[in-house]
Design an enzyme around this catalytic site. Structure first.
Site, PDB file in Angstrom:
ATOM      1  N   TYR A 162     -66.636  30.772  54.363  1.00 20.27           N
ATOM      2  CA  TYR A 162     -66.378  31.458  53.088  1.00 20.27           C
ATOM      3  C   TYR A 162     -66.506  30.496  51.909  1.00 20.27           C
ATOM      4  CZ  TYR A 162     -64.535  35.142  56.123  1.00 20.27           C
ATOM      5  OH  TYR A 162     -64.407  36.106  57.080  1.00 20.27           O
ATOM      6  N   ARG A 163     -66.000  29.298  52.063  1.00 19.52           N
ATOM      7  CA  ARG A 163     -66.114  28.322  50.969  1.00 19.52           C
ATOM      8  C   ARG A 163     -67.581  27.965  50.731  1.00 19.52           C
ATOM      9  NH1 ARG A 163     -61.615  29.480  48.498  1.00 19.52           N
ATOM     10  NH2 ARG A 163     -59.849  28.111  48.863  1.00 19.52           N
TER      11      ARG A 163
END
Ligand SMILES: CC(C)(COP(=O)(O)OP(=O)(O)OC[C@H]1O[C@@H](n2cnc3c(N)ncnc32)[C@H](O)[C@@H]1OP(=O)(O)O)[C@@H](O)C(=O)NCCC(=O)NCCS
Length: 199
Positions: A162-163
């Site tokens: 996600y990052r």
């Protein structure tokens, strides 16, 4: 000469197709999350109910034998849904709704509800492939999701994904009603940037 190993196929799943593969999809979910096997039975009806929600769409990875090894789905979020109301409560408690520096996260979003790859198939960017396919042309301004702050197995894999794809913090250490574990709610604007070329 030996043949190259057959690769899994990324497939879009209709609600009927997901229902046909529901047992396998739930097995992937339970194994990926490290949940007890009984969790699959508890989730069946909820997953089927989700297929009837507005904007629902699903993708998966099929191995050469036609078995699911990855599953992802989501739908259009909005008022009245349990998850929307829980996140609204969390944002209100932190005064975020009144902070002009905060985006209006809950306006016009797609909820990424589930994203899982069978543990023995993780680490080959199958998760990213599903995320990108699911969000392509989704027709919402934002995508939101929730993920445990501390995964029971494979700590950090979802976080790193996600990052890497630019998801920001919407809420941290949020407690959903009925679950004692802390969750993060993450979000980003759509569309996603294109995937970098990989050599
Ligand atoms: C999160 C998930 C869907 C990502 O799918 P994936 O196909 O493994 O994705 P990636 O290959 O891009 O891996 C994501 C990160 O985990 C790391 N990772 C994945 N498998 C790994 C393994 N076996 N060993 C070490 N690191 C691993 C990758 O290196 C990558 O980190 P990076 O971005 O720093 O390179 C998958 O790991 C999964 O199902 N996890 C458990 C369930 C879960 O947490 N789902 C999300 C709930 S919201």
């Amino acid at each position: 000469m030996t043949a190259a190993p057959a690769r899994p196929r990324l497939v879009a799943l209709s609600s009927v197709e997901l229902a046909d593969h529901l047992g396998e999809a739930l097995d992937v979910y339970v194994a990926a999350m490290g949940y007890p096997p009984g969790t699959a039975r508890q989730r069946r009806n909820l997953w089927l109910e989700h297929t009837r929600r507005s904007g629902w769409r699903s993708v998966g990875w099929m191995d050469p034998g036609g078995h699911l090894i990855g599953i992802a789905y989501g739908y259009s979020g909005g008022p009245g849904q349990w998850w929307f109301e829980e996140v609204r409560r969390g944002l209100a408690a932190r005064g975020a709704a009144r902070d002009p520096a905060q985006p209006d996260w809950l306006h016009d979003y797609f909820e990424l509800t589930e994203l899982h790859v069978r543990p023995d198939a993780q680490g080959s960017r199958l998760g990213e492939g599903m995320l990108r396919a699911l969000l392509a042309g989704v027709g919402h301004r934002m995508v939101l999701l929730s993920t445990p702050e501390y995964a029971p197995r494979a700590p950090g894999r979802a976080w790193r994904l996600y990052r890497r794809l630019g998801f920001e913090d919407v809420l941290r250490d949020h407690r959903f009603t009925g679950d004692s574990r802390p969750f993060a709610v993450l979000g980003r604007t759509l569309p996603l940037p294109p995937a970098p070329e990989r050599g």
